[in-house]
Design an enzyme around this catalytic site. Structure first.
Site, mmCIF file in Angstrom:
data_model
loop_
_atom_site.group_PDB
_atom_site.id
_atom_site.type_symbol
_atom_site.label_atom_id
_atom_site.label_comp_id
_atom_site.label_asym_id
_atom_site.label_seq_id
_atom_site.Cartn_x
_atom_site.Cartn_y
_atom_site.Cartn_z
ATOM 1 N N TYR A 279 1.191 -1.368 -0.051
ATOM 2 C CA TYR A 279 0.136 0.283 0.129
ATOM 3 C C TYR A 279 0.850 1.558 -0.407
ATOM 4 C CZ TYR A 279 -4.102 -2.819 0.742
ATOM 5 O OH TYR A 279 -5.268 -3.536 1.766
ATOM 6 N N LYS B 179 -1.014 -8.301 -2.367
ATOM 7 C CA LYS B 179 -2.314 -7.943 -2.308
ATOM 8 C C LYS B 179 -2.297 -5.771 -2.406
ATOM 9 C CE LYS B 179 -6.058 -8.256 0.964
ATOM 10 N NZ LYS B 179 -6.275 -6.803 2.140
HETATM 11 P P1 FBP Z 1 -11.634 -4.495 2.382
HETATM 12 O O1 FBP Z 1 -12.016 -5.985 1.540
HETATM 13 O O2 FBP Z 1 -12.515 -4.460 3.515
HETATM 14 O O3 FBP Z 1 -11.278 -3.514 2.444
HETATM 15 O O4 FBP Z 1 -10.678 -5.456 3.201
HETATM 16 C C1 FBP Z 1 -9.198 -5.433 2.245
HETATM 17 C C2 FBP Z 1 -7.779 -4.714 3.615
HETATM 18 O O5 FBP Z 1 -6.624 -4.527 3.103
HETATM 19 C C3 FBP Z 1 -7.721 -5.703 5.051
HETATM 20 O O6 FBP Z 1 -7.136 -6.442 4.957
HETATM 21 C C4 FBP Z 1 -7.145 -4.242 5.715
HETATM 22 O O7 FBP Z 1 -8.320 -3.839 7.566
HETATM 23 C C5 FBP Z 1 -7.983 -3.142 5.052
HETATM 24 O O8 FBP Z 1 -8.339 -3.133 3.535
HETATM 25 C C6 FBP Z 1 -6.913 -1.542 5.259
HETATM 26 O O9 FBP Z 1 -7.334 -0.601 4.213
HETATM 27 P P2 FBP Z 1 -6.738 0.867 4.520
HETATM 28 O O10 FBP Z 1 -5.816 0.508 4.760
HETATM 29 O O11 FBP Z 1 -7.328 1.539 3.315
HETATM 30 O O12 FBP Z 1 -8.484 1.147 5.578
#
Ligand code: FBP
Length: 260
Positions: free
Chosen positions: A142, A173
């Site tokens: 991310y 991911k």
């Molecule tokens: P979702 O499908 O609910 O978006 O989950 C994916 C995910 O990567 C989770 O594993 C994690 O908790 C969340 O999104 C984190 O998203 P962010 O950092 O953008 O809040």
């Protein structure tokens, strides 16, 4: 090469993510889906290729009796309360994850954070230990932090995907940016690391399934979805519909009929 087939079906994958209790707090849940048993039941009935839990949930809720879905233990995490540069510290060792019967481990790398050196040091240890035990690493790649202007630009996503490959992730991911040609480049940048896409906040059924269809056209091998499944009023039915898109290459209009 690390074995990854146990997390896939015919080269594709659908994983159920439930680490939001730590990342976002109980605000994402209601009286039903706040119960981890409810989530485990969806994973088992939906025939998921993996279930993502933090070690606390794994220890208290996964038993020999209910462990039908491969377990992915997320090794780091943070809350969304402090407004600081993103860093998600390790809270569980690979060894503990293995003791809790993890079939893979996960770790979030915030590419571009000013904490990047520390994140990379931790992630390197995770990859080395997990691969010594022979289990795959899923890296949440991310782009985030004050130096990152647009977390969803193709350039920064491709850079993040490439960093995941360079640092030894088996699966990357990452978030989808609704740009099919751009995301094809992101998948290319990930090389032999398999790209799986996060679901994001809850969308209307048609929009969510349309995104899934596009994602599968980019070369990604599947999705790791949380809120769009367990916040759905019929999560198992939604899972079956999504599987038709991911594994059977069906069209959105066709599968929407399944949902009714
Ligand atoms: P979702 O499908 O609910 O978006 O989950 C994916 C995910 O990567 C989770 O594993 C994690 O908790 C969340 O999104 C984190 O998203 P962010 O950092 O953008 O809040």
């Amino acid at each position: 090469m690390i074995k990854i087939e146990h997390l896939m079906t015919n080269g594709k994958t659908l994983i159920l993510a439930c680490d939001q209790g730590l990342e976002h707090g109980p605000a994402d849940f209601n009286l039903q889906n706040i119960d981890p048993e409810y989530i485990i039941d969806i994973a088992n009935k939906g025939g998921y290729n993996g279930l993502i839990f933090q070690h606390g949930l794994a220890e208290k809720y996964i038993t020999n009796y209910n462990k039908k879905t491969p377990l992915i233990i997320k090794l780091n995490g943070k809350t969304n309360i402090p407004k600081i540069e993103p860093f998600s510290p390790l809270n569980c060792s690979v060894k503990r994850a293995i003791k809790l019967k993890a079939d893979a481990v996960g770790y979030t790398v915030y590419v571009g954070s000013s904490c990047e050196p520390e994140i990379f040091r931790e992630f390197a240890k995770v990859v080395e230990e997990a691969h010594d035990y022979g289990i795959p690493v899923i890296a949440w790649m991310y782009p985030r932090g004050s130096a990152v202007q647009n977390e969803l630009s193709t350039d920064i996503l491709a850079y993040a995907a490439r960093v995941g490959l360079e640092l030894g992730a088996d699966f990357i991911k990452i978030k989808y940016n609704n740009d099919i040609p751009g995301f094809k480049w992101v998948v290319k940048a990930a090389g032999n690391a398999k790209v799986i896409v996060a679901g994001g906040h809850k969308l209307a059924d048609e929009e969510f399934l349309k995104n899934a269809k596009e994602i599968m056209q980019t070369g990604a091998v599947g999705m790791a979805v949380g809120r769009n499944i367990w916040q759905h009023k019929t999560p198992v039915k939604m899972t079956k519909t999504l599987k038709e898109v991911i594994f059977e290459n069906k069209g959105v209009k066709e599968v929407l009929k399944l949902l009714g």
